[in-house]
Enzyme design. Structure first.
Site, PDB file in Angstrom:
ATOM      1  N   ASP A  52      42.838  31.343  49.863  1.00 16.26           N
ATOM      2  CA  ASP A  52      42.976  32.320  50.746  1.00 16.26           C
ATOM      3  C   ASP A  52      44.635  32.561  50.949  1.00 16.26           C
ATOM      4  O   ASP A  52      45.392  31.577  50.720  1.00 16.26           O
ATOM      5  CB  ASP A  52      42.331  32.296  51.980  1.00 16.26           C
ATOM      6  CG  ASP A  52      40.969  32.131  51.971  1.00 16.26           C
ATOM      7  OD1 ASP A  52      40.354  32.817  51.199  1.00 16.26           O
ATOM      8  OD2 ASP A  52      40.328  31.351  52.745  1.00 16.26           O
ATOM      9  N   TYR A 110      39.676  19.495  48.808  1.00 13.88           N
ATOM     10  CA  TYR A 110      40.405  19.919  49.717  1.00 13.88           C
ATOM     11  C   TYR A 110      40.965  18.949  50.735  1.00 13.88           C
ATOM     12  O   TYR A 110      40.104  18.085  51.109  1.00 13.88           O
ATOM     13  CB  TYR A 110      39.755  21.250  50.323  1.00 13.88           C
ATOM     14  CG  TYR A 110      39.855  22.253  49.492  1.00 13.88           C
ATOM     15  CD1 TYR A 110      40.641  23.160  49.512  1.00 13.88           C
ATOM     16  CD2 TYR A 110      38.635  22.740  48.895  1.00 13.88           C
ATOM     17  CE1 TYR A 110      40.917  24.501  48.725  1.00 13.88           C
ATOM     18  CE2 TYR A 110      38.606  24.053  47.842  1.00 13.88           C
ATOM     19  CZ  TYR A 110      39.449  24.638  47.974  1.00 13.88           C
ATOM     20  OH  TYR A 110      39.303  25.931  47.440  1.00 13.88           O
TER      21      TYR A 110
END
Lengths: 257, 257
Positions: A52, A110
């Protein structure tokens, strides 16, 4: 034609995400411009997945086919001289023509970083989400552990997700609280690093997990609410989507590389 | 009047050094503007010392006298809301009126960071000097150790230095090589952190020491040349002034705080 696979690090602050968009400059745009400048080829790269706007990567992976005869060991340097300082290609190897960086990805890790000290860290401010109110990190980690396993993660996916299945496996998830920067006799709570390793992640999945865990940390939700939220398959039961700047794609693993 | 002493962190990238200059914006300018915005007072702050253009600080110390009655525990937050994101006041205490942040400083610790990996680290690029050619870090550290002690450091001071004496004491100096980011089977050498603690540092002193040690690391000078350079009291015998971006003022110590 050769198929080249590369690892890239980027600080996402100045980009409108990884993947080419109608508006704004993306990391993909910059990489494709650098390749065009090097080989003259107008091509599309394939990444392990999109990130994103404002999200960072240490080890994003992408591939592309090229007719260039430049030796593989020259590519990193050649691209880096054509890239801005916030994008660095760190590794390049030649892979079978059948290799596809998204389809072949087996696991991703992540990192989400919350600075829970009273003041921001000027040196890490672009990659840390700053949160100053009191957090119960033990409750947050307890909530996080409920998500390890294979589940339908619809509650933790953007409503815009177009994936046919929301079943994913979270292999591992844990928190490390670094208190080395805490000033004595203050409300400083440390820097909370949350690592999540899974088979794949839905749109906004890590950020919604973190937004929900922040509500657990604040006492607005309980750790035991997490399995209830998960089972509801209802996005509105989870917390808000945490800010993108705290998120970094650390690594992508492939079984056959 | 009260005398307030504060600790400030800043990323120096966007500033023309700490101290007010005829040209460009400095950290001091920003701090004095924030104080003026808070109290209406046009005053000059006194720092432990200046830092050069592009140099960073984790724990720079400054003081100033104010007629404001704002409680001392409110100052950090009040100033930080008036400061850009790359300057953060982390601590504020009231000190005796006689306290002077420069004259009372007893020891300072600086950190110089060299990224000796093939490619820059996108996340730390603003605070690391990037150097890719082969470095003999053992020889660099051996050279560094020759500087520990009380000496006339004229060889390692800017020719523009106006200090009446160039005698300083270097209490401690050591290197830590972090190889956690090194990629296997590459020329990556790690990130070299050099810590120097001394009674005080002359203009450009840490940067000239580092520029000289880099020449030792490259084999252009020997570790045993360092005492010869030191004894020569001749700036031209030392190496170049290393880039400011790799330098951070870590802390300033006071005997009476």
């Amino acid at each position: 034609m050769r198929n080249l696979c590369m690892k890239v690090s980027y600080e996402g602050t100045n980009y409108n995400g990884f993947q080419t968009q109608p508006d704004g400059i993306t990391v993909q745009d910059r990489l494709e411009q650098a390749i065009k400048s090097l080989t003259g080829e107008e091509l599309k790269i394939i990444a392990s997945g999109r990130t994103d706007s404002g999200v960072h990567a240490y080890g994003q992976v992408f591939n592309f086919t090229t007719s260039s005869i430049i030796p593989v060991e020259r590519w990193c340097m050649a691209l880096n001289t054509r890239l801005p300082q916030d994008i660095i290609v760190r590794d390049a190897i030649e892979v079978p023509l059948s290799f596809h960086a998204r389809r072949a990805a087996k696991r991703k890790t992540y990192l989400y970083t919350i600075n829970a000290n009273q003041f921001i860290d000027v040196f890490q401010r672009r990659t840390q989400y700053h949160h100053t109110s009191r957090l119960n990190t033990a409750a947050m980690e307890e909530g996080l552990k409920h998500l390890i396993g294979t589940y339908d993660f619809s509650s933790f996916a953007s409503k815009n997700s177009t994936k046919p299945s929301h079943i994913r496996t979270l292999y591992d998830a844990y928190m490390v609280v670094d208190q080395s920067m805490c000033r004595p006799n203050t409300r400083d709570q440390g820097v909370i690093h949350t690592y999540l390793t899974g088979s794949g992640f839905l749109q906004h999945m890590v950020r919604i997990i973190m937004g929900t865990l922040l509500e657990v940390g604040e006492g607005k939700k309980n750790a035991d609410d997490i399995p209830i939220i998960l089972n509801s398959l209802d996005r509105s039961k989870a917390g808000p989507t945490a800010e993108g700047k705290g998120l970094t794609l650390c690594s992508v693993e492939y079984s056959d590389l």
